[in-house]
Design an enzyme around this catalytic site. Structure first.
Site, PDB file in Angstrom:
ATOM      1  N   LEU A  19       4.569 -11.429   1.130  1.00 20.86           N
ATOM      2  CA  LEU A  19       3.587 -11.625   2.196  1.00 20.86           C
ATOM      3  C   LEU A  19       2.192 -11.863   1.632  1.00 20.86           C
ATOM      4  O   LEU A  19       1.367 -12.526   2.253  1.00 20.86           O
ATOM      5  CB  LEU A  19       3.529 -10.383   3.099  1.00 20.86           C
ATOM      6  CG  LEU A  19       4.730 -10.100   3.984  1.00 20.86           C
ATOM      7  CD1 LEU A  19       4.578  -8.749   4.640  1.00 20.86           C
ATOM      8  CD2 LEU A  19       4.875 -11.188   5.031  1.00 20.86           C
ATOM      9  N   GLY A  64      -2.577  -8.715  -3.545  1.00 19.91           N
ATOM     10  CA  GLY A  64      -3.940  -8.183  -3.511  1.00 19.91           C
ATOM     11  C   GLY A  64      -4.288  -7.548  -4.823  1.00 19.91           C
ATOM     12  O   GLY A  64      -3.530  -7.637  -5.795  1.00 19.91           O
ATOM     13  N   GLY A  65      -5.429  -6.915  -4.862  1.00 21.89           N
ATOM     14  CA  GLY A  65      -5.875  -6.263  -6.085  1.00 21.89           C
ATOM     15  C   GLY A  65      -4.882  -5.208  -6.553  1.00 21.89           C
ATOM     16  O   GLY A  65      -4.674  -5.002  -7.747  1.00 21.89           O
ATOM     17  N   PHE A  66      -4.260  -4.569  -5.611  1.00 25.27           N
ATOM     18  CA  PHE A  66      -3.368  -3.471  -5.938  1.00 25.27           C
ATOM     19  C   PHE A  66      -2.012  -3.966  -6.430  1.00 25.27           C
ATOM     20  O   PHE A  66      -1.416  -3.397  -7.328  1.00 25.27           O
ATOM     21  CB  PHE A  66      -3.191  -2.624  -4.674  1.00 25.27           C
ATOM     22  CG  PHE A  66      -2.240  -1.470  -4.810  1.00 25.27           C
ATOM     23  CD1 PHE A  66      -2.696  -0.224  -5.218  1.00 25.27           C
ATOM     24  CD2 PHE A  66      -0.899  -1.625  -4.514  1.00 25.27           C
ATOM     25  CE1 PHE A  66      -1.825   0.837  -5.331  1.00 25.27           C
ATOM     26  CE2 PHE A  66      -0.024  -0.561  -4.625  1.00 25.27           C
ATOM     27  CZ  PHE A  66      -0.485   0.673  -5.034  1.00 25.27           C
ATOM     28  N   GLY A  67      -1.515  -5.007  -5.842  1.00 28.40           N
ATOM     29  CA  GLY A  67      -0.191  -5.505  -6.215  1.00 28.40           C
ATOM     30  C   GLY A  67       0.332  -6.451  -5.147  1.00 28.40           C
ATOM     31  O   GLY A  67      -0.440  -7.067  -4.421  1.00 28.40           O
ATOM     32  N   ARG A  68       1.656  -6.532  -5.073  1.00 31.05           N
ATOM     33  CA  ARG A  68       2.248  -7.502  -4.156  1.00 31.05           C
ATOM     34  C   ARG A  68       2.741  -6.830  -2.882  1.00 31.05           C
ATOM     35  O   ARG A  68       3.153  -5.675  -2.898  1.00 31.05           O
ATOM     36  CB  ARG A  68       3.435  -8.180  -4.831  1.00 31.05           C
ATOM     37  CG  ARG A  68       2.966  -9.080  -5.931  1.00 31.05           C
ATOM     38  CD  ARG A  68       4.071  -9.459  -6.875  1.00 31.05           C
ATOM     39  NE  ARG A  68       3.569 -10.553  -7.700  1.00 31.05           N
ATOM     40  CZ  ARG A  68       3.969 -11.813  -7.582  1.00 31.05           C
ATOM     41  NH1 ARG A  68       4.936 -12.136  -6.760  1.00 31.05           N
ATOM     42  NH2 ARG A  68       3.426 -12.751  -8.312  1.00 31.05           N
ATOM     43  N   LYS A  94       4.372  -2.478  -0.155  1.00 31.10           N
ATOM     44  CA  LYS A  94       3.303  -2.820  -1.081  1.00 31.10           C
ATOM     45  C   LYS A  94       3.653  -2.213  -2.431  1.00 31.10           C
ATOM     46  O   LYS A  94       3.729  -0.990  -2.563  1.00 31.10           O
ATOM     47  CB  LYS A  94       1.997  -2.241  -0.544  1.00 31.10           C
ATOM     48  CG  LYS A  94       0.766  -2.701  -1.255  1.00 31.10           C
ATOM     49  CD  LYS A  94      -0.448  -2.037  -0.626  1.00 31.10           C
ATOM     50  CE  LYS A  94      -1.730  -2.513  -1.275  1.00 31.10           C
ATOM     51  NZ  LYS A  94      -2.876  -1.737  -0.832  1.00 31.10           N
ATOM     52  N   ASP A 116     -14.256  -1.937   2.831  1.00 32.94           N
ATOM     53  CA  ASP A 116     -13.832  -3.332   2.690  1.00 32.94           C
ATOM     54  C   ASP A 116     -13.418  -3.892   4.051  1.00 32.94           C
ATOM     55  O   ASP A 116     -12.322  -4.407   4.214  1.00 32.94           O
ATOM     56  CB  ASP A 116     -12.701  -3.433   1.662  1.00 32.94           C
ATOM     57  CG  ASP A 116     -12.550  -4.862   1.126  1.00 32.94           C
ATOM     58  OD1 ASP A 116     -13.462  -5.689   1.346  1.00 32.94           O
ATOM     59  OD2 ASP A 116     -11.512  -5.146   0.497  1.00 32.94           O
TER      60      ASP A 116
END
Ligand SMILES: *[C@@H]1O[C@H](CO)[C@@H](O)[C@H](O)[C@H]1NC(C)=O
Ligand SMILES: *[C@@H]1O[C@H](CO)[C@@H](O)[C@H](O)[C@H]1NC(C)=O
Ligand SMILES: *[C@@H]1O[C@H](CO)[C@@H](O)[C@H](O)[C@H]1NC(C)=O
Ligand SMILES: *[C@@H]1O[C@H](CO)[C@@H](O)[C@H](O)[C@H]1NC(C)=O
Length: 854
Positions: free
Chosen positions: A519, A522-526, A541, A637
């Site tokens: 989907l 992001g900064g954190f992961g997929r 996530k 954010d």
């Protein structure tokens, strides 16, 4: 003969003056050695690890993060921090502050006088920006230290520069200027007092030989500092934090020199020379003639130093006779370039061996060559043919332009930035004006990032996107599993952390992390779409397991999300930390991010009323974050990709990975590294690095403008004055003509009073100063009002009353509970239940009418 005269005249002077006592004192001092000196303690002592999140120890010294030092002020329109996981040459290079506009560090100076200014630069390879191509200038109020420095054509992986600057006021400002459109960065800075006596105002200039005075009005840059014949000395071996390197690589002929050393404890400092002049380690080692006593008259040891020929240099030579057995046997010459600097130098004139001394010179004659040479050679008349040197310092002297790098002055470097940058953000100061240039850089950067993510993930135009969830489903699921008490592969390891998933379950749900189910990234992961065994759709996530920062965010997010339950907040279903995975499971939000319904996709345009409802939903979610928990939570954010829509277009605020707890009672703000997204960042947050709920309010103001105008917060392809939606829309709002730039799809379909209220609300959110912005509760009220005006548009004329706290004559739709203390106690079993909401409405109503004393 001459030697005798020397010694004799020294004693004569002392005897003539009748000063026997001073002579005795000299003897005493001499033999007491360096131990008798109290160590110099710098009054101003700033060691700053820029962009670091923690103290950094380097060379025995503690560098403190730039964000926690109260006596330095950090002024910038925008900067981010970066911490490297890759190996940096030294710990002090592990973090950086990265910026696109002038960044200023202002240091409170307690004691005027000379100060070291040391700069550390290293282009962190994993910062996400190409720092090798970054170009930076560094200027103080008076001097140019660096001019357009870049690693692109620099022969070295990191840069360390040391300057001495005479500070004559109570502050020292370092302005770090990126070149046009360039990113720039800084890893660490030192500003440290130097003892007054260390550097003279006057020294002997060579060719022509004349006194040179006014040195203290110049800035100096250390270009070479050598410990002849000795080991590398670093900050921890030197009370003034200096670095002394071995001289061997500068020797013209390697075999011409031989090193000698004695125990440092044998060095006896006279009163005029102290360990601050140079540590005893410098004086305890030396280079002497490789082949002493050669007959050849013109034998010499020469060191060759590449220098910038356009500058004048201050040269300090350190001597200490550690080789002679008796006085007056070692006599030699010192040359700088081809000039004789001292002829027939006899170090034992003081009457002692192993007693340090130094000589200063100004070298002006390098103009025609790009090297500076220093030589020593034996004196023809000496008994023993030898020569010695213990230490050498070469410092560049600032030129007429008050620069140490090129011929641009401070003014031209600061002004040229502001001239080339007329895009509307005219702030009264030079620094402010120059920031505009950086703004273009920033836009360019956004455009670049946007383009990159577009090409990388074509199917998902709304990327990078975080996570989804649905608190209602969550509540039902958790309740069921608890009531039934069945395990059925669900284990509640902690009542506050939601459901624990086994890794295998996650694998099954996402078809082994099938890329077709991706989907977003992001900064954190997929983030993957998944389907649980019972058919529930989820968003999974998956964090990158290696990232330390990610791990911290993961924990923050689990803790935060599992405590917070609200109809307008995306909440967590569960998590998986098996096999050092960091996986969060959220309810799938069928309609994705708000942004994709505004622009950039083929999705149908949303009607005005629906947009208002979505904004109200998001505002409720944020209001709950700010006021609903025991401690206020700042989202940090807020943006249109973090507002997600469920299958009924109910808005929910997502992504708490960046969240931070708000001010506690004893604090007025949370000072923290700038995080967030371009175009949404509170300008006050850039400037002061102070985070309050009002930073979210600002970002929400940007969201409101985006919803109305259906364009991105930043759009660098537009004419300059339109690039930033906040500025662009504000200029129209101030003229009362916001309708001129709103989404054309809305034309004729918006009640003007509703639009007016909406515009006013957004305007207040975007106020320059946090104190002037409304609270999220007030914003919510005003949006409710705008919705009422829209719904009753035909029946009502707009009331005169502009109050935000009570709106007479307008029936209010029920608001929902935000004092959700139950859910704080038991995050799993409670939640926002529509029934509960209705029941709580009246209580909440009064609270909203009279928001808590904020
Ligand atoms: C960081 O260093 C400063 C100065 O040495 C000290 O006061 C502070 O307590 C240190 N902070 C941490 C978290 O170690
Ligand atoms: C001194 O000279 C010796 C012999 O040439 C060498 O092994 C040693 O590394 C030198 N020491 C320093 C500090 O240069
Ligand atoms: C410099 O200081 C470090 C740390 O105290 C020590 O290990 C090293 O031996 C010192 N070097 C000299 C030449 O004294
Ligand atoms: C040092 O020695 C070289 C030859 O070895 C000679 O050319 C040069 O002039 C000498 N320099 C001085 C300053 O005497």
């Amino acid at each position: 003969m001459r030697c005798f005269e020397g010694l004799g005249s020294q004693q004569m002077v002392k005897m003539k003056g009748g000063k026997w006592i001073p002579l005795v004192l000299t003897v005493l001092f001499g033999f007491m050695g360096h131990g008798s000196y109290s160590l110099f303690t710098p009054v101003d002592h700033y060691l700053i690890a820029c962009g670091s999140l923690q103290n950094v120890t380097f060379s025995g010294q503690t560098f403190v993060p730039d964000s926690v030092q109260s006596s330095i002020a950090l002024k910038s329109q925008y900067s981010i921090i970066s911490t490297s996981n890759a190996s940096a040459p030294f710990p002090v290079y592990q973090s950086a502050r990265i910026f696109w506009s002038i960044l200023s560090y202002k240091f409170d100076i307690k004691q005027e006088g000379r100060h070291w200014v040391r700069l550390y630069l290293y282009p962190l390879p994993d910062s996400g920006h190409n720092l090798t191509f970054a170009s930076i200038s560094v200027v103080t109020e008076n001097f140019v230290l660096l001019n357009n420095f870049t690693f692109k054509n620099y022969n070295g992986s990191y840069l360390f520069r040391e300057y001495t600057i005479n500070v004559t006021s109570d502050t020292l400002t370092l302005n770090l200027i990126p070149s046009n459109n360039s990113v720039a960065f800084i890893n660490a800075i030192e500003v440290v007092s130097i003892p007054d006596e260390l550097l003279p105002d006057q020294a002997q200039s060579l060719s022509p030989s004349a006194p040179f005075s006014g040195l203290s009005e110049h800035a100096l840059e250390t270009v070479y500092r050598l410990n002849m014949g000795g080991p590398l000395l670093t900050a921890q071996n030197d009370t003034l934090g200096r670095t002394w390197e071995n001289d061997e690589k500068y020797l013209h002929v390697n075999s011409s020199a031989a090193n000698v050393s004695v125990s440092p404890s044998t060095i006896k400092y006279p009163p005029a020379v102290t360990p601050e002049t140079a540590p005893n380690w410098v004086y305890a080692t030396a280079e002497t003639m490789g082949d002493a006593n050669v007959a050849v008259g013109n034998f010499n040891i020469t060191w060759v130093f590449p220098v910038d020929p356009n500058f004048t240099y201050f040269v300090r030579v350190h001597f200490c006779d550690i080789v002679s057995k008796s006085l007056n046997t070692l006599v030699f010459n010192l040359y700088i370039n081809s000039d004789i600097a001292i002829g027939s130098l006899d170090l034992s004139l003081s009457g002692f061996l192993a007693m340090p001394s130094y000589k200063d010179f100004i070298s002006t004659s390098a103009a025609d060559t790009d090297t500076l040479t220093v030589s020593i050679g034996p004196d023809n008349n000496a008994d023993i043919k030898n020569a010695i040197m213990n230490g050498l310092e070469i410092m560049k002297i600032s030129n007429e332009a008050r620069s140490l790098d090129g011929f641009s002055s401070v003014e031209s470097l600061l002004v040229s930035r502001s001239k080339k940058s007329k895009i509307g953000i005219i702030i009264g100061s030079v620094v402010g004006a120059s920031a505009a240039v950086a703004f273009i850089g920033l836009c360019y950067y956004c455009w670049f990032i946007a383009r990159r993510s577009k090409t990388a993930h074509q199917p998902h135009p709304w990327l990078p996107l975080p996570l989804y969830g649905n608190s209602q489903t969550m509540t039902k699921m958790s309740t069921t599993s608890q009531k039934s008490g069945t395990a059925s592969c669900i284990s509640l390891s902690s009542p506050n952390l939601g459901r624990f998933f086994m890794f295998q379950e996650i694998m099954d749900a996402t078809n082994k992390f099938d890329e077709n189910l991706l989907l977003g990234v992001g900064g954190f992961g997929r983030v993957y779409k998944g389907t649980l065994e019972d058919g529930t759709k989820v968003a999974v996530k998956r964090g990158n397991p290696r990232s330390e920062q990610g791990l911290a965010e993961f924990r923050t997010e689990i803790e935060m999300l599992s405590k917070l339950r609200h109809r307008h907040l995306v909440s967590l279903i569960g998590y998986c930390d098996e096999r050092s995975e960091m996986i969060l499971v959220y309810e799938y939000m069928a309609n994705g991010p708000l942004r994709s319904h505004l622009y950039g996709t083929d999705l149908p345009s949303l009607p005005w009323k629906q947009r208002l409802e979505i904004c109200i939903g998001a505002a409720r979610g944020l209001h709950y974050l700010h006021t609903g928990a025991a401690q206020s939570i700042i989202h940090r954010d807020v943006k249109t990709t973090n507002i997600l829509l469920d299958e009924n277009f109910v808005a929910k605020v997502a992504d708490f990975g960046l969240s931070k707890t708000g001010p506690a009672l004893d604090q007025t703000h949370v000072s923290t590294a700038v995080k967030g997204s371009f175009g949404y960042l509170d300008p006050e947050y850039f400037r002061r690095q102070q985070l309050t709920e009002k930073s979210d309010v600002y970002s929400f103001g940007v969201v409101l403008m985006e919803v109305l105008c259906t364009r991105p917060a930043l759009n660098p392809v537009l004419p300059r004055e339109q690039v930033n939606i906040a500025e662009w829309a504000m200029s129209w709002q101030k003229k009362g003509m916001l309708d001129q730039i709103m989404d054309p799809n809305l034309e004729g379909k918006v009640n003007p009073a509703s639009l007016k209220k909406f515009g006013e609300t957004a305007e207040k959110c975007l106020a320059e100063h946090g104190v002037d912005r409304p609270s999220m509760g007030d914003v919510l009220w005003n949006l409710e009002y705008a919705l009422q005006l829209e719904e009753t548009s035909s029946a009502l004329t707009e009331p005169e009353d502009n109050s935000t706290n009570h709106i007479p004559g307008i029936p209010l739709t029920p608001l929902e509970p935000f004092d959700n203390s139950l859910s704080m106690v038991d995050g799993v079993n409670s939640g926002t239940d529509d029934d509960a909401e209705d029941a709580a409405t009246s209580a909440v109503f009064s609270q909203l009418v009279n928001p808590r004393g904020r």
